[in-house]
Enzyme design. Sequence first.
Site, PDB file in Angstrom:
ATOM      1  CD  GLN A   1      -2.821   1.302   2.400  1.00  0.00           C
ATOM      2  OE1 GLN A   1      -3.397   2.338   2.647  1.00  0.00           O
ATOM      3  NE2 GLN A   1      -3.004   0.236   3.132  1.00  0.00           N
ATOM      4  CB  SER A   2       3.565   2.561   2.137  1.00  0.00           C
ATOM      5  OG  SER A   2       4.575   1.653   1.736  1.00  0.00           O
TER       6      SER A   2
ATOM      7  CG  ASN B   1       6.680  -0.376  -0.665  1.00  0.00           C
ATOM      8  OD1 ASN B   1       6.691  -0.670  -1.854  1.00  0.00           O
ATOM      9  ND2 ASN B   1       5.728  -0.792   0.162  1.00  0.00           N
ATOM     10  CG  PHE B   2      11.789  -4.158  -2.293  1.00  0.00           C
ATOM     11  CD1 PHE B   2      10.769  -5.051  -2.586  1.00  0.00           C
ATOM     12  CD2 PHE B   2      12.508  -3.602  -3.342  1.00  0.00           C
ATOM     13  CE1 PHE B   2      10.463  -5.377  -3.902  1.00  0.00           C
ATOM     14  CE2 PHE B   2      12.211  -3.922  -4.650  1.00  0.00           C
ATOM     15  CZ  PHE B   2      11.184  -4.806  -4.938  1.00  0.00           C
TER      16      PHE B   2
ATOM     17  CE  LYS C   1      10.423  -9.040   5.533  1.00  0.00           C
ATOM     18  NZ  LYS C   1       9.901 -10.370   5.167  1.00  0.00           N
TER      19      LYS C   1
ATOM     20  CD  GLU D   1      -1.811   2.160   8.317  1.00  0.00           C
ATOM     21  OE1 GLU D   1      -1.549   2.393   7.133  1.00  0.00           O
ATOM     22  OE2 GLU D   1      -1.890   3.049   9.180  1.00  0.00           O
TER      23      GLU D   1
ATOM     24  CG  ASP E   1       0.532   0.868   4.726  1.00  0.00           C
ATOM     25  OD1 ASP E   1       1.739   0.839   4.995  1.00  0.00           O
ATOM     26  OD2 ASP E   1      -0.209  -0.111   4.824  1.00  0.00           O
TER      27      ASP E   1
ATOM     28  N   GLY F   1      -7.700  20.581  18.681  1.00  0.00           N
ATOM     29  CA  GLY F   1      -7.341  21.994  18.605  1.00  0.00           C
ATOM     30  C   GLY F   1      -7.804  22.775  19.811  1.00  0.00           C
ATOM     31  N   GLY F   2      -7.819  24.078  19.692  1.00  0.00           N
ATOM     32  CA  GLY F   2      -8.167  24.939  20.816  1.00  0.00           C
ATOM     33  C   GLY F   2      -9.662  25.147  20.990  1.00  0.00           C
ATOM     34  CD  GLN F   3     -12.298  27.692  18.910  1.00  0.00           C
ATOM     35  OE1 GLN F   3     -13.103  27.708  19.841  1.00  0.00           O
ATOM     36  NE2 GLN F   3     -11.720  28.784  18.454  1.00  0.00           N
TER      37      GLN F   3
HETATM   38  N1  COA Z   1      11.889 -10.267  -9.018  1.00  0.00           N
HETATM   39  C1  COA Z   1      12.576 -11.021  -8.139  1.00  0.00           C
HETATM   40  N2  COA Z   1      12.491 -10.887  -6.829  1.00  0.00           N
HETATM   41  C2  COA Z   1      11.659  -9.925  -6.368  1.00  0.00           C
HETATM   42  C3  COA Z   1      10.912  -9.100  -7.204  1.00  0.00           C
HETATM   43  C4  COA Z   1      11.051  -9.291  -8.598  1.00  0.00           C
HETATM   44  N3  COA Z   1      10.374  -8.579  -9.488  1.00  0.00           N
HETATM   45  N4  COA Z   1      10.184  -8.265  -6.455  1.00  0.00           N
HETATM   46  C5  COA Z   1      10.463  -8.559  -5.173  1.00  0.00           C
HETATM   47  N5  COA Z   1      11.350  -9.563  -5.112  1.00  0.00           N
HETATM   48  C6  COA Z   1      11.933 -10.198  -3.928  1.00  0.00           C
HETATM   49  C7  COA Z   1      12.884  -9.299  -3.220  1.00  0.00           C
HETATM   50  O1  COA Z   1      14.125  -9.269  -3.860  1.00  0.00           O
HETATM   51  C8  COA Z   1      12.924  -9.940  -1.818  1.00  0.00           C
HETATM   52  O2  COA Z   1      13.832 -11.002  -1.847  1.00  0.00           O
HETATM   53  P1  COA Z   1      15.019 -11.178  -0.754  1.00  0.00           P
HETATM   54  O3  COA Z   1      14.392 -10.997   0.595  1.00  0.00           O
HETATM   55  O4  COA Z   1      15.483 -12.584  -1.010  1.00  0.00           O
HETATM   56  O5  COA Z   1      16.054 -10.174  -1.007  1.00  0.00           O
HETATM   57  C9  COA Z   1      11.544 -10.570  -1.691  1.00  0.00           C
HETATM   58  O6  COA Z   1      10.930 -10.424  -2.963  1.00  0.00           O
HETATM   59  C10 COA Z   1      10.629 -10.011  -0.640  1.00  0.00           C
HETATM   60  O7  COA Z   1      10.671  -8.589  -0.519  1.00  0.00           O
HETATM   61  P2  COA Z   1      10.164  -7.919   0.841  1.00  0.00           P
HETATM   62  O8  COA Z   1      10.113  -6.463   0.649  1.00  0.00           O
HETATM   63  O9  COA Z   1      11.001  -8.411   1.970  1.00  0.00           O
HETATM   64  O10 COA Z   1       8.667  -8.457   0.948  1.00  0.00           O
HETATM   65  P3  COA Z   1       7.919  -9.120   2.205  1.00  0.00           P
HETATM   66  O11 COA Z   1       6.609  -9.568   1.664  1.00  0.00           O
HETATM   67  O12 COA Z   1       8.733 -10.143   2.897  1.00  0.00           O
HETATM   68  O13 COA Z   1       7.696  -7.891   3.223  1.00  0.00           O
HETATM   69  C11 COA Z   1       6.928  -5.693   3.816  1.00  0.00           C
HETATM   70  C12 COA Z   1       6.678  -6.964   2.995  1.00  0.00           C
HETATM   71  C13 COA Z   1       5.869  -4.679   3.435  1.00  0.00           C
HETATM   72  C14 COA Z   1       6.803  -6.030   5.323  1.00  0.00           C
HETATM   73  C15 COA Z   1       8.346  -5.154   3.539  1.00  0.00           C
HETATM   74  O14 COA Z   1       8.479  -4.994   2.143  1.00  0.00           O
HETATM   75  C16 COA Z   1       8.638  -3.843   4.235  1.00  0.00           C
HETATM   76  O15 COA Z   1       8.907  -3.784   5.438  1.00  0.00           O
HETATM   77  N6  COA Z   1       8.652  -2.739   3.463  1.00  0.00           N
HETATM   78  C17 COA Z   1       8.999  -1.416   3.945  1.00  0.00           C
HETATM   79  C18 COA Z   1       7.888  -0.820   4.765  1.00  0.00           C
HETATM   80  C19 COA Z   1       6.593  -0.785   4.044  1.00  0.00           C
HETATM   81  O16 COA Z   1       6.460  -0.228   2.978  1.00  0.00           O
HETATM   82  N7  COA Z   1       5.580  -1.334   4.705  1.00  0.00           N
HETATM   83  C20 COA Z   1       4.211  -1.127   4.339  1.00  0.00           C
HETATM   84  C21 COA Z   1       3.758  -1.910   3.247  1.00  0.00           C
HETATM   85  S1  COA Z   1       2.149  -1.321   2.859  1.00  0.00           S
END
Ligand code: COA
Length: 415
Positions: free
Chosen positions: A17-18, A96-97, A136, A139, A168, A247-249
Amino acid sequence: MGKALDGVRILDFTHVQSGPTCTQLLAWFGADVIKVERAGSGDVTRQQLRDIPDVDSLYFTMLNHNKRSLTLDAKCEDGKKVLEKLVVSCDVLVENFAPGVLDRMGFTWERIQQLNPRMIVASVKGFGPGPYQDCKVYENIAQCAGGSASTTGFDDGPPLVTGAQIGDSGTGLHLALGIVAALYQRHRTGRGQKVLAAMQDSVLNLCRVKLRDQQRLACTGVLKEYPQYPNGQFGEAVPRAGNASGGGQPGWIVKCKGWQSDPNAYLYFITQAPVWQDICKVIGKEEWITDPDYATPEARLPRLEQVFAAIEAWTVTKSKLEAMQILNEHDIPCGPILSMREIAAEPSLRATGTVVEVDHPTRGKYLSVGNPIKLSGSETEVRRSPLLGEHTDEVLAELGYCMQEIAALRAKNVI
Ligand code: COA
């Protein structure tokens, strides 16, 4: 006049989402947003909370309008070559990985700069640099760590998260502003830069008034507009303030006619000082206009419970919209508690494009929230979200790949 961000190309490496909130806004302002997704599965939200089998979920469609979708295995050598070409040809990479993912793919800041010194790399992370930087975050974690949950809810209940996705979508908004500022600076310097919006920071920014109150509490030991005053106790941290106005109201949520059966038959009522006399007249408490216990804002503070009880004795005799109409005639600030059902049907929101009906090839028609930011010279036209990989061939052709090369990449499951 075209669109505000015409000519800006975004390499959109966002998911959930974010990040998608941010790139959707940029797309609405006219940027060409190329969403890179894993072949086969794509953004995880395509499949989350599905209401129709095998059809992209509303979660996905409502966050990915106006984008193009390219499927790519970003971890194999051929996929990395495609990514490199995208880095060279785009202005902004948004991701936002989880922390470290982009580096592990081989796309460190240094490498990206080598490929394209004008590239802006914009990231959402859960936390900024510090003890939690590798965590990680979703929201509600951000709402809790950013000060929202501890200050939301009632004093006698647990911390509460709010339905507004301030962690997000709120962070996505912050990131979009950072990107636009970095693009503007690039006009002068010719250089890209890193843009970071941490979810904890963004939530805290939205909870700024609570840090204000923390310091007021430390200074005076009391917060007179909070429901704990004058009979309750204040501790060392800002308490939950129920529905008290930030707020103040002073304000509160009061019941309206039908509240016994309708969970949303309520009105937010603000006792704005300049219209106090009108409030007294409307609710039938004219004696409060001159009563020294009620005549001034300061005198009313220890009596807010009685004030809102008297207001409610009047509002329960009216529907929320009747009450709003009467109060607005007197310029008394108030707002109905609108359900999502009511909002979906609200004609004025449809008229401004804030609520839009979108047609989708596999889903059919659905409602979405359009661009809440209106630019008079860059009108938003909401286009449906892309199907997974819908624009893969088109984007690769733009990058210079011929049909045989694209077919070869497909045969190797790179795209
Ligand atoms: N091709 C190959 N690999 C891909 C890819 C693609 N097109 N797109 C993603 N991947 C892989 C990544 O390289 C990663 O692999 P690795 O861990 O082996 O390096 C893997 O997918 C997972 O990525 P990740 O971001 O860790 O996803 P997750 O599902 O485990 O975690 C979140 C999800 C949201 C918790 C995490 O991305 C995060 O904390 N993001 C930052 C904060 C954020 O935006 N949070 C809110 C989300 S709404």
